[in-house]
Design a protein around this motif. Sequence first.
Motif, PDB file in Angstrom:
ATOM      1  N   GLN A  80       0.832  -1.205   0.000  1.00 24.56           N
ATOM      2  CA  GLN A  80       0.000   0.000   0.000  1.00 24.56           C
ATOM      3  C   GLN A  80       0.866   1.254   0.000  1.00 24.56           C
ATOM      4  O   GLN A  80       0.619   2.196  -0.761  1.00 24.56           O
ATOM      5  CB  GLN A  80      -0.913   0.002   1.228  1.00 24.56           C
ATOM      6  N   GLY A  81       1.915   1.256   0.836  1.00 26.25           N
ATOM      7  CA  GLY A  81       2.796   2.406   0.894  1.00 26.25           C
ATOM      8  C   GLY A  81       3.552   2.623  -0.400  1.00 26.25           C
ATOM      9  O   GLY A  81       3.739   3.765  -0.854  1.00 26.25           O
ATOM     10  N   LEU A  82       4.008   1.523  -1.030  1.00 22.66           N
ATOM     11  CA  LEU A  82       4.728   1.627  -2.298  1.00 22.66           C
ATOM     12  C   LEU A  82       3.804   2.152  -3.396  1.00 22.66           C
ATOM     13  O   LEU A  82       4.220   2.985  -4.217  1.00 22.66           O
ATOM     14  CB  LEU A  82       5.290   0.264  -2.698  1.00 22.66           C
ATOM     15  N   ALA A  83       2.581   1.670  -3.408  1.00 27.29           N
ATOM     16  CA  ALA A  83       1.609   2.141  -4.395  1.00 27.29           C
ATOM     17  C   ALA A  83       1.405   3.647  -4.286  1.00 27.29           C
ATOM     18  O   ALA A  83       1.328   4.361  -5.298  1.00 27.29           O
ATOM     19  CB  ALA A  83       0.280   1.406  -4.206  1.00 27.29           C
ATOM     20  N   LEU A  96       1.102   4.366  -8.101  1.00 24.65           N
ATOM     21  CA  LEU A  96       0.772   3.229  -8.965  1.00 24.65           C
ATOM     22  C   LEU A  96      -0.238   2.339  -8.248  1.00 24.65           C
ATOM     23  O   LEU A  96       0.130   1.382  -7.561  1.00 24.65           O
ATOM     24  CB  LEU A  96       2.036   2.422  -9.303  1.00 24.65           C
ATOM     25  N   PRO A  97      -1.518   2.623  -8.364  1.00 27.24           N
ATOM     26  CA  PRO A  97      -2.546   1.818  -7.676  1.00 27.24           C
ATOM     27  C   PRO A  97      -2.480   0.332  -8.017  1.00 27.24           C
ATOM     28  O   PRO A  97      -2.904  -0.509  -7.216  1.00 27.24           O
ATOM     29  CB  PRO A  97      -3.861   2.441  -8.175  1.00 27.24           C
ATOM     30  N   ILE A  98      -1.938  -0.004  -9.171  1.00 23.11           N
ATOM     31  CA  ILE A  98      -1.885  -1.405  -9.591  1.00 23.11           C
ATOM     32  C   ILE A  98      -1.084  -2.260  -8.613  1.00 23.11           C
ATOM     33  O   ILE A  98      -1.332  -3.459  -8.478  1.00 23.11           O
ATOM     34  CB  ILE A  98      -1.294  -1.523 -11.024  1.00 23.11           C
ATOM     35  N   ILE A  99      -0.132  -1.650  -7.901  1.00 28.40           N
ATOM     36  CA  ILE A  99       0.674  -2.401  -6.937  1.00 28.40           C
ATOM     37  C   ILE A  99      -0.217  -2.950  -5.833  1.00 28.40           C
ATOM     38  O   ILE A  99      -0.117  -4.117  -5.451  1.00 28.40           O
ATOM     39  CB  ILE A  99       1.787  -1.523  -6.343  1.00 28.40           C
ATOM     40  N   GLN A 100      -1.111  -2.108  -5.312  1.00 26.64           N
ATOM     41  CA  GLN A 100      -2.011  -2.546  -4.253  1.00 26.64           C
ATOM     42  C   GLN A 100      -3.086  -3.481  -4.791  1.00 26.64           C
ATOM     43  O   GLN A 100      -3.511  -4.419  -4.125  1.00 26.64           O
ATOM     44  CB  GLN A 100      -2.653  -1.330  -3.590  1.00 26.64           C
ATOM     45  N   ARG A 105       1.188 -10.354 -12.127  1.00 31.93           N
ATOM     46  CA  ARG A 105       2.517 -10.057 -11.575  1.00 31.93           C
ATOM     47  C   ARG A 105       3.372  -9.308 -12.594  1.00 31.93           C
ATOM     48  O   ARG A 105       4.083  -8.361 -12.250  1.00 31.93           O
ATOM     49  CB  ARG A 105       3.219 -11.351 -11.154  1.00 31.93           C
ATOM     50  N   GLU A 106       3.315  -9.744 -13.826  1.00 31.75           N
ATOM     51  CA  GLU A 106       4.116  -9.117 -14.869  1.00 31.75           C
ATOM     52  C   GLU A 106       3.659  -7.686 -15.119  1.00 31.75           C
ATOM     53  O   GLU A 106       4.490  -6.790 -15.353  1.00 31.75           O
ATOM     54  CB  GLU A 106       4.045  -9.922 -16.160  1.00 31.75           C
ATOM     55  N   GLN A 107       2.376  -7.430 -15.041  1.00 29.16           N
ATOM     56  CA  GLN A 107       1.863  -6.075 -15.224  1.00 29.16           C
ATOM     57  C   GLN A 107       2.361  -5.139 -14.125  1.00 29.16           C
ATOM     58  O   GLN A 107       2.720  -3.984 -14.385  1.00 29.16           O
ATOM     59  CB  GLN A 107       0.328  -6.092 -15.246  1.00 29.16           C
ATOM     60  N   VAL A 108       2.386  -5.648 -12.910  1.00 29.89           N
ATOM     61  CA  VAL A 108       2.886  -4.845 -11.788  1.00 29.89           C
ATOM     62  C   VAL A 108       4.362  -4.521 -11.998  1.00 29.89           C
ATOM     63  O   VAL A 108       4.798  -3.372 -11.819  1.00 29.89           O
ATOM     64  CB  VAL A 108       2.669  -5.578 -10.453  1.00 29.89           C
ATOM     65  N   LYS A 109       5.158  -5.510 -12.374  1.00 33.81           N
ATOM     66  CA  LYS A 109       6.591  -5.289 -12.590  1.00 33.81           C
ATOM     67  C   LYS A 109       6.841  -4.288 -13.706  1.00 33.81           C
ATOM     68  O   LYS A 109       7.725  -3.421 -13.601  1.00 33.81           O
ATOM     69  CB  LYS A 109       7.299  -6.614 -12.922  1.00 33.81           C
ATOM     70  N   GLN A 110       6.089  -4.404 -14.767  1.00 38.40           N
ATOM     71  CA  GLN A 110       6.254  -3.474 -15.882  1.00 38.40           C
ATOM     72  C   GLN A 110       5.934  -2.046 -15.467  1.00 38.40           C
ATOM     73  O   GLN A 110       6.623  -1.101 -15.861  1.00 38.40           O
ATOM     74  CB  GLN A 110       5.360  -3.898 -17.059  1.00 38.40           C
ATOM     75  N   ALA A 111       4.891  -1.882 -14.656  1.00 39.47           N
ATOM     76  CA  ALA A 111       4.522  -0.547 -14.197  1.00 39.47           C
ATOM     77  C   ALA A 111       5.618   0.052 -13.315  1.00 39.47           C
ATOM     78  O   ALA A 111       5.971   1.232 -13.459  1.00 39.47           O
ATOM     79  CB  ALA A 111       3.199  -0.616 -13.430  1.00 39.47           C
ATOM     80  N   ILE A 112       6.160  -0.752 -12.404  1.00 36.36           N
ATOM     81  CA  ILE A 112       7.227  -0.261 -11.525  1.00 36.36           C
ATOM     82  C   ILE A 112       8.483   0.041 -12.334  1.00 36.36           C
ATOM     83  O   ILE A 112       9.135   1.072 -12.133  1.00 36.36           O
ATOM     84  CB  ILE A 112       7.529  -1.290 -10.418  1.00 36.36           C
TER      85      ILE A 112
END
Length: 375
Positions: free
Chosen positions: A256-259, A264-268, A279-286
């Motif tokens: 939540q804190g990283l998002a 990047l709401p996708i992290i949460q 998982r891959e979508q989250v990594k790509q966004a970061i």
Amino acid sequence: MSGALSGLKILDFSGLLPGPFASMYFADLGAEVIHIESPTRPDLVRLFAPYVFGQSAAYNYLNRNKQSIALDLKQAESIQLIYDKIKDFDIVLEQFRPGVMQRLGLDYATLAKRHPGLIYCSITGYGQTGDYQHRAGHDINYIALSGIAGHSGRKVNGPPAQGIQIADIAGGSMHAMIAILAAVIERQSSGLGQHIDISMTDCVASLNSMAAAASLAGVPQQVEGELLNGGSFYDYYATRDGRYLSIGSLEPQFQQGLAQALDLPIIQEKGGSLDATDREQVKQAITARIIQQDLAYWQTHFANLDLCVESVLSLDEALHSELAQQRQWLVDVPIAPHSQETVKQMACPIKFSRSKMRYHYIGQALGQGQWPTSK
């Protein structure tokens, strides 16, 4: 304050890294270590550059606080000298291939007849038994056979070449230290020593821990396919200036804190998903967000956020960091007893409330040392 292991005496026949690293820690902790080297074929670490005060910096470090004794073990008088001295020692540490010490007449069975309380530790690549016992090997081979390399690295370029010797130190040195100290405690009740068989491959294989537990439960471990090996957003991310940021914000509160920190709401939303696509979508966004700024920007951005995000430092940066200073990673070691000239080395990281570490002198010149006084 005395060292925690003051009173223990160790006869060290090992060379290179695994045995010497273990006996260095014993010496730092107060044990008396006699390092036996051949006068004609000394420890190869003595040849490793760079050199400080005319000696290998690596040798200076790995052999601090030890007495260097030069003995030709192919000579009968040298073997007899060991026989005469062996009762003065608690522990023998050796690193030859299986059978070498037996041919010299310095194996456990022979020495235990003269000293039943002797603790004798043999560190080898593949142990004292099995078809591999006589094979040559190095750290990279032990890691390869342990299974660790098989679920590490990247799909596109395979297992990583490590910057440290994992099997030598975490496998050989550390397990040897644990085993020896356990045998010392056991001897207090039995009065007897014993032989310890340390295989660096066996020991480094045990470091698989959680991965092995999963594999044995029927879930084979895949490269970049698991939570902690690159299969989730727990990973390293390139910054704009070619540096890297480590992100380990796995727990819900950290996600939540990283998002929020990266907007990047996708992290949460998907950071905890078991689905590979999510998982891959989250990594790509970061990845896309982190590469927009230099490392210095992200260091400032995350400085006061407790989110398991830290910079990837070079070794030189790490050794001179605020953390290293605050935790006293480095120590000035005299080049000889009572000398005012010192060499900066890595300190022993163990910290006691009472017992004191010692840093009396760096590794000695070949044959410079003296035998300890008899018990």
